[in-house]
Design a protein around this motif. Structure first.
Motif, PDB file in Angstrom:
ATOM      1  N   ASP A   1      11.096  22.042  34.726  1.00 38.72           N
ATOM      2  CA  ASP A   1      12.149  21.404  35.244  1.00 38.72           C
ATOM      3  C   ASP A   1      11.714  21.122  36.868  1.00 38.72           C
ATOM      4  OD1 ASP A   1      14.855  19.882  35.453  1.00 38.72           O
ATOM      5  OD2 ASP A   1      15.367  21.201  36.895  1.00 38.72           O
ATOM      6  N   CYS A   2      10.711  21.643  37.027  1.00 40.08           N
ATOM      7  CA  CYS A   2      10.031  21.297  38.380  1.00 40.08           C
ATOM      8  C   CYS A   2       8.617  20.876  38.534  1.00 40.08           C
ATOM      9  CB  CYS A   2      10.201  22.578  39.230  1.00 40.08           C
ATOM     10  SG  CYS A   2       9.756  24.217  38.548  1.00 40.08           S
ATOM     11  N   THR A   3       7.870  21.338  37.241  1.00 42.27           N
ATOM     12  CA  THR A   3       6.420  20.700  37.274  1.00 42.27           C
ATOM     13  C   THR A   3       6.468  19.295  37.121  1.00 42.27           C
ATOM     14  OG1 THR A   3       5.715  22.877  36.234  1.00 42.27           O
ATOM     15  CG2 THR A   3       4.336  21.098  36.092  1.00 42.27           C
ATOM     16  N   GLY A   4       5.799  18.720  38.252  1.00 43.39           N
ATOM     17  CA  GLY A   4       5.661  17.073  38.358  1.00 43.39           C
ATOM     18  C   GLY A   4       6.919  16.500  38.084  1.00 43.39           C
ATOM     19  N   LYS A   5       8.093  17.225  38.927  1.00 45.13           N
ATOM     20  CA  LYS A   5       9.571  16.485  38.927  1.00 45.13           C
ATOM     21  C   LYS A   5       9.949  16.638  40.284  1.00 45.13           C
ATOM     22  CE  LYS A   5      13.828  16.444  36.397  1.00 45.13           C
ATOM     23  NZ  LYS A   5      14.708  17.365  35.658  1.00 45.13           N
ATOM     24  N   ASP A   6      10.710  15.708  40.876  1.00 44.78           N
ATOM     25  CA  ASP A   6      11.508  15.921  42.137  1.00 44.78           C
ATOM     26  C   ASP A   6      13.021  15.626  41.641  1.00 44.78           C
ATOM     27  OD1 ASP A   6      12.802  15.571  44.544  1.00 44.78           O
ATOM     28  OD2 ASP A   6      11.595  14.068  45.337  1.00 44.78           O
ATOM     29  N   ASN A   7      13.598  16.802  41.760  1.00 43.57           N
ATOM     30  CA  ASN A   7      15.046  17.007  41.594  1.00 43.57           C
ATOM     31  C   ASN A   7      15.922  16.359  42.546  1.00 43.57           C
ATOM     32  OD1 ASN A   7      14.717  18.098  38.844  1.00 43.57           O
ATOM     33  ND2 ASN A   7      14.264  19.852  39.455  1.00 43.57           N
ATOM     34  N   THR A   8      15.485  15.856  43.722  1.00 39.79           N
ATOM     35  CA  THR A   8      16.245  15.398  44.914  1.00 39.79           C
ATOM     36  C   THR A   8      16.481  13.896  44.618  1.00 39.79           C
ATOM     37  OG1 THR A   8      14.444  14.744  46.208  1.00 39.79           O
ATOM     38  CG2 THR A   8      15.066  17.278  46.418  1.00 39.79           C
ATOM     39  N   LYS A   9      15.774  13.369  43.605  1.00 38.18           N
ATOM     40  CA  LYS A   9      15.798  11.751  43.284  1.00 38.18           C
ATOM     41  C   LYS A   9      16.405  11.702  41.865  1.00 38.18           C
ATOM     42  CE  LYS A   9      11.839  10.702  46.131  1.00 38.18           C
ATOM     43  NZ  LYS A   9      10.397  10.399  46.196  1.00 38.18           N
ATOM     44  N   GLY A  10      17.553  10.755  41.969  1.00 42.62           N
ATOM     45  CA  GLY A  10      18.093  10.296  40.658  1.00 42.62           C
ATOM     46  C   GLY A  10      19.197  11.380  40.166  1.00 42.62           C
ATOM     47  N   SER A  11      20.025  11.033  39.439  1.00 40.57           N
ATOM     48  CA  SER A  11      21.083  12.080  39.105  1.00 40.57           C
ATOM     49  C   SER A  11      20.597  13.414  38.183  1.00 40.57           C
ATOM     50  CB  SER A  11      22.205  11.555  38.134  1.00 40.57           C
ATOM     51  OG  SER A  11      21.555  10.651  37.099  1.00 40.57           O
ATOM     52  N   ASP A  12      19.485  12.956  37.525  1.00 43.24           N
ATOM     53  CA  ASP A  12      18.829  14.010  36.741  1.00 43.24           C
ATOM     54  C   ASP A  12      17.329  14.380  36.973  1.00 43.24           C
ATOM     55  OD1 ASP A  12      20.853  14.464  34.596  1.00 43.24           O
ATOM     56  OD2 ASP A  12      20.565  12.594  34.146  1.00 43.24           O
ATOM     57  N   GLY A  13      16.925  13.691  38.215  1.00 41.78           N
ATOM     58  CA  GLY A  13      15.606  14.028  38.793  1.00 41.78           C
ATOM     59  C   GLY A  13      14.650  13.000  38.266  1.00 41.78           C
ATOM     60  N   THR A  14      13.526  12.823  39.008  1.00 40.20           N
ATOM     61  CA  THR A  14      12.554  11.820  38.765  1.00 40.20           C
ATOM     62  C   THR A  14      11.093  12.269  38.465  1.00 40.20           C
ATOM     63  OG1 THR A  14      13.695  10.114  39.956  1.00 40.20           O
ATOM     64  CG2 THR A  14      11.288   9.850  39.826  1.00 40.20           C
ATOM     65  N   ARG A  15      10.581  12.162  37.669  1.00 38.52           N
ATOM     66  CA  ARG A  15       9.280  12.771  37.238  1.00 38.52           C
ATOM     67  C   ARG A  15       8.115  11.964  37.949  1.00 38.52           C
ATOM     68  NH1 ARG A  15       9.096  17.070  33.989  1.00 38.52           N
ATOM     69  NH2 ARG A  15      11.004  17.497  32.907  1.00 38.52           N
ATOM     70  N   SER A  16       7.107  12.637  38.592  1.00 37.40           N
ATOM     71  CA  SER A  16       5.936  11.935  39.216  1.00 37.40           C
ATOM     72  C   SER A  16       4.660  12.007  38.499  1.00 37.40           C
ATOM     73  CB  SER A  16       5.677  12.832  40.470  1.00 37.40           C
ATOM     74  OG  SER A  16       5.479  14.321  40.246  1.00 37.40           O
ATOM     75  N   SER A  17       4.818  12.813  37.248  1.00 32.15           N
ATOM     76  CA  SER A  17       3.951  12.834  36.215  1.00 32.15           C
ATOM     77  C   SER A  17       4.454  13.098  34.861  1.00 32.15           C
ATOM     78  CB  SER A  17       2.612  13.992  36.468  1.00 32.15           C
ATOM     79  OG  SER A  17       3.185  15.088  36.639  1.00 32.15           O
ATOM     80  N   MET A  18       3.632  12.600  33.817  1.00 38.73           N
ATOM     81  CA  MET A  18       4.027  13.128  32.640  1.00 38.73           C
ATOM     82  C   MET A  18       4.383  14.243  32.236  1.00 38.73           C
ATOM     83  SD  MET A  18       5.117  11.384  29.488  1.00 38.73           S
ATOM     84  CE  MET A  18       4.408   9.815  29.795  1.00 38.73           C
ATOM     85  N   TYR A  19       5.521  14.540  31.481  1.00 41.00           N
ATOM     86  CA  TYR A  19       6.121  15.858  30.967  1.00 41.00           C
ATOM     87  C   TYR A  19       4.899  16.196  29.901  1.00 41.00           C
ATOM     88  CZ  TYR A  19       8.474  19.011  27.857  1.00 41.00           C
ATOM     89  OH  TYR A  19       8.802  20.080  27.213  1.00 41.00           O
ATOM     90  N   SER A  20       4.599  17.460  30.093  1.00 38.30           N
ATOM     91  CA  SER A  20       3.685  18.140  29.006  1.00 38.30           C
ATOM     92  C   SER A  20       4.442  19.432  28.346  1.00 38.30           C
ATOM     93  CB  SER A  20       2.409  18.487  29.683  1.00 38.30           C
ATOM     94  OG  SER A  20       1.831  19.249  29.104  1.00 38.30           O
ATOM     95  N   MET A  21       4.249  19.690  27.128  1.00 42.21           N
ATOM     96  CA  MET A  21       4.536  20.868  26.520  1.00 42.21           C
ATOM     97  C   MET A  21       3.734  22.119  27.353  1.00 42.21           C
ATOM     98  SD  MET A  21       6.871  20.362  24.241  1.00 42.21           S
ATOM     99  CE  MET A  21       6.771  22.272  23.644  1.00 42.21           C
TER     100      MET A  21
END
Length: 336
Positions: free
Chosen positions: A141-161
């Motif tokens: 929930d925090c790797t490559g993600k900004d939780n201050t933008k958008g209701s559910d957060g905004t990702r700056s990079s592709m999610y990875s397992m």
């Protein structure tokens, strides 16, 4: 003094070379979503705020350490039904700070920062720290993600397992079951690779999709998967184009916009939660087939609708189940 934390990739690489039965070196120190944590010994108990965190602990054989759970989208994984039935469920959705703190857990494990974080609706980390209770948030929930933008957060990079695997490895270290964490990651990695290989063999160069999670009202703009969250990762891994270009985790997009993009496949979330009418996947299907706009999409006309476990659309170990479900369903849809 906390030691310097290894990057996620190096952490996983080193963890996967640990011999079976290796003992945790205490204290365990790590940086978790920008917060330094240190554990002198394994916590005696945990309260989970988020189904993903709950099922990771269960998968590590730690159900006996879980004092309470909360935030459920679907039923627990079948293999954990017996253990879960004996554990207090504080809330189906958002628990109160008081209900979590009352159990005096040795740790609170969290799926989303919007539950426990800087503006957490349950509490902040500091509120728990004042009671001497550490908070561990899944790195997904925090790797490559900004939780201050958008209701559910905004990702700056592709999610990875890898961010899920990091959480498994770190929780294994924290609870002194590092060997179980390593074994679980190895199993999930193997399944991930097989599902991707199966779908890639289809060579779906022209396939496209949209993932519909829910809608605040049945006939208004839906919450759909952004291009960099878990569904975006799944589509990229399986060779399918995501028609949604937003970096928000779950942006609201109009049906007119989706219909113009005309996705080859529509993936629908199935969940037990009933916060919104559209949480019911059967009502989603009925809407798609009856609405004058959505009913004209090729995916609806040709019944290219895939129903997927809702929690598998969130960052979780269930992402592997979702990959396998999609890899099994896609060959039957005649997308070439």
């Amino acid at each position: 003094m906390l030691t310097r934390t290894l990057p996620a990739g190096l952490l996983l690489a080193s963890a996967l070379t640990l011999p079976v039965g290796a003992q945790t070196a205490w204290p365990v120190t790590l940086s978790n979503c920008g917060v330094d944590l240190s554990f002198a010994k394994a916590p005696e108990s945990a309260v989970t705020v988020g189904q993903a965190a709950t099922e990771i602990l269960y998968s590590l054989g730690l159900a006996d350490k879980v004092a309470g759970t909360s935030v459920w989208f679907t039923e627990v994984l079948p293999q954990f039904q017996m253990e879960n039935a004996g554990i207090e469920r504080l809330a189906d959705n958002d628990p109160s700070f008081e209900s979590v703190a009352a159990l005096r857990p040795g740790i609170v494990t969290v799926q989303y920062e919007w539950h426990v974080g800087p503006q957490g609706i349950v509490a902040t980390r500091e509120q728990f720290a004042d009671l001497g209770i550490p908070v561990y948030t899944l790195p997904s929930d925090c790797t490559g993600k900004d939780n201050t933008k958008g209701s559910d957060g905004t990702r700056s990079s592709m999610y990875s397992m890898d961010s899920i695997y990091q959480g498994v490895i770190e929780l294994g270290r924290i609870f002194d079951v590092a060997d179980k964490g390593t074994a679980l990651v190895n199993e999930l990695r193997s399944r991930e690779a097989k599902a991707i290989e199966k779908a890639k063999a289809l060579d779906l160069k022209d396939g496209s999709a949209v993932f519909w999670f829910s809608s605040a009202e049945m006939d208004i703009d839906p919450y759909v998967a952004g291009r960099k969250g878990p569904p975006g990762y799944m589509m990229q891994a399986l060779g399918i184009r995501n028609i949604i270009e937003s970096d928000e985790e779950w942006p609201v997009v109009s049906w007119e916009t989706i219909a113009r993009a005309n996705p080859s496949v529509i993936v629908l979330a199935r969940m037990d939660r009933r916060r919104f009418e559209a949480d019911d996947h059967e009502k989603k299907i009925a809407f798609l087939k009856s609405d004058p706009v959505t009913s004209q999409m090729d995916a609806v006309k040709h019944d290219r609708l895939i129903v997927l476990d809702a929690h598998a659309m969130d960052p979780s170990i269930r992402n592997i189940d979702a990959l396998e479900t999609l890899a099994e369903a896609l060959p039957k849809l005649d997308l070439k």
